[in-house]
Enzyme design. Structure first.
Site, mmCIF file in Angstrom:
data_model
loop_
_atom_site.group_PDB
_atom_site.id
_atom_site.type_symbol
_atom_site.label_atom_id
_atom_site.label_comp_id
_atom_site.label_asym_id
_atom_site.label_seq_id
_atom_site.Cartn_x
_atom_site.Cartn_y
_atom_site.Cartn_z
ATOM 1 N N ARG A 67 0.818 -1.225 0.000
ATOM 2 C CA ARG A 67 0.000 0.000 0.000
ATOM 3 C C ARG A 67 0.849 1.271 0.000
ATOM 4 N NH1 ARG A 67 -2.274 -3.778 -1.112
ATOM 5 N NH2 ARG A 67 -4.158 -4.678 -0.231
ATOM 6 N N SER A 106 -10.919 0.846 3.725
ATOM 7 C CA SER A 106 -10.148 0.343 4.870
ATOM 8 C C SER A 106 -9.451 1.498 5.573
ATOM 9 C CB SER A 106 -9.113 -0.683 4.410
ATOM 10 O OG SER A 106 -9.742 -1.808 3.843
ATOM 11 N N GLU A 140 -4.431 3.674 6.650
ATOM 12 C CA GLU A 140 -4.311 3.492 5.203
ATOM 13 C C GLU A 140 -4.942 4.688 4.484
ATOM 14 O OE1 GLU A 140 -6.153 0.434 1.919
ATOM 15 O OE2 GLU A 140 -5.023 -0.439 3.573
#
EC number: 1.3.1.98
Length: 302
Positions: free
Chosen positions: A174, A225, A295
């Protein structure tokens, strides 16, 4: 700022709005006003906009379709560039795809599956734009954008635009080099797919879509998320095990469907979400000694 607004209107570079509430431009439906919001008509228009921004030393921010984003209740200073429908071109040549940053990731995955092109099935249920996905190395089901990216056209924070290869993106979980070490925004991407069986690809993508629909609360306003998975642990499982599902602060609530999602019950503020994030982080650290990193991007005036 009004003078800059008038100047940008005169340039005819896109849809320009003054003091525009960003809650209308994020999937969680939260966010104060942007001083100036522009939806550019093209990459050439962005180059013109950047000349004005740099000359006037105006702060600037780029957003896509508004997922994975929490905007401050006080909004964002300066110019916000929204890369959306005007930057959604798509060119498919054999197994290679050139696609604009504003293109929907879900729509792209669907289009490629119809062509029998394999490699993006994991993204069938991921909301947001191609640009944001390349920027943050979006992924699911053990796959991510780094597996198919060839190179990306990037707007850097000094206003220059150039191509960055997959290797130069320095991808990890990520994360890309564009987030910290070499700040930049993706304008266009070239992806390399593989020829495959159309029906198998579509079936796999449908399974991924169904899984997301059953396990994630996208019927409610949310940002996606909230936390990165602190591997080998999973954020959602830790939050569920800690008994935090359903916990609420103001109008922000930890989803009862998936622990790693915070939903807007209709009147949530960014501050409600921020406080809930901090509460989760403190609780998980106290219980398990694990530090939870977000995130989602949290941006805007403090």
């Amino acid at each position: 700022m009004e003078r800059n607004y008038e100047q940008l209107i005169e340039l005819n570079v896109g849809n320009v709005k003054y003091n525009e509430p960003l809650k209308y431009h994020t999937t969680i439906k939260i966010g104060g006003p942007a001083d100036i919001l522009i939806e550019p008509y093209s990459i050439e228009a962005i180059e013109k906009i950047m000349k004005v921004i740099i000359k006037g030393e105006i702060p600037w921010t780029v957003i896509g379709r508004g997922s994975n984003l929490l905007v401050s209740d006080k909004g964002i200073e300066g110019v916000v560039l929204k890369l959306n429908k005007e930057l959604d071109h798509l060119d498919i040549h054999e197994n290679q795809v050139t696609v604009g940053a504003g293109y929907s990731l879900i729509v792209l995955a669907t289009q490629l599956s119809k062509k029998g092109l394999k490699g993006l099935e994991f993204a069938g249920g991921i909301p947001g734009s191609v640009g944001g996905a390349v920027y943050m190395n979006a992924g699911a089901h053990g796959m991510d954008l780094s597996t198919i990216l060839v190179k990306a056209k990037v707007l850097f924070d000094d206003g220059t635009i150039s191509w960055v290869t997959k290797e130069e993106m320095k991808y990890s979980y990520r994360t890309s080099v564009l987030q910290k070490k070499r700040p930049g925004i993706v304008l266009e991407a070239i992806l390399q797919l593989e020829a495959g069986d159309k029906h198998s690809i579509q079936n796999e993508m449908q399974v991924n879509k169904d899984y997301r629909k059953e396990t994630q609360p996208w019927s409610n306003p949310c940002a996606g998320s909230i936390f990165r998975n602190p591997l080998p642990e999973y954020a959602g499982k830790l939050i569920e095990t800690a008994g935090l599902k359903g916990y609420t602060i103001g109008g922000a609530k930890i989803s009862e469907l998936h622990g790693n999602f915070i939903v807007n019950n209709g009147n949530a503020s960014a501050e409600d979400v921020r406080r809930l994030i901090q509460y989760i982080q403190q609780t998980i650290y106290d219980l398990y000694g694990i530090r939870m990193e977000t995130e989602i991007e949290i941006i805007g005036r403090k």
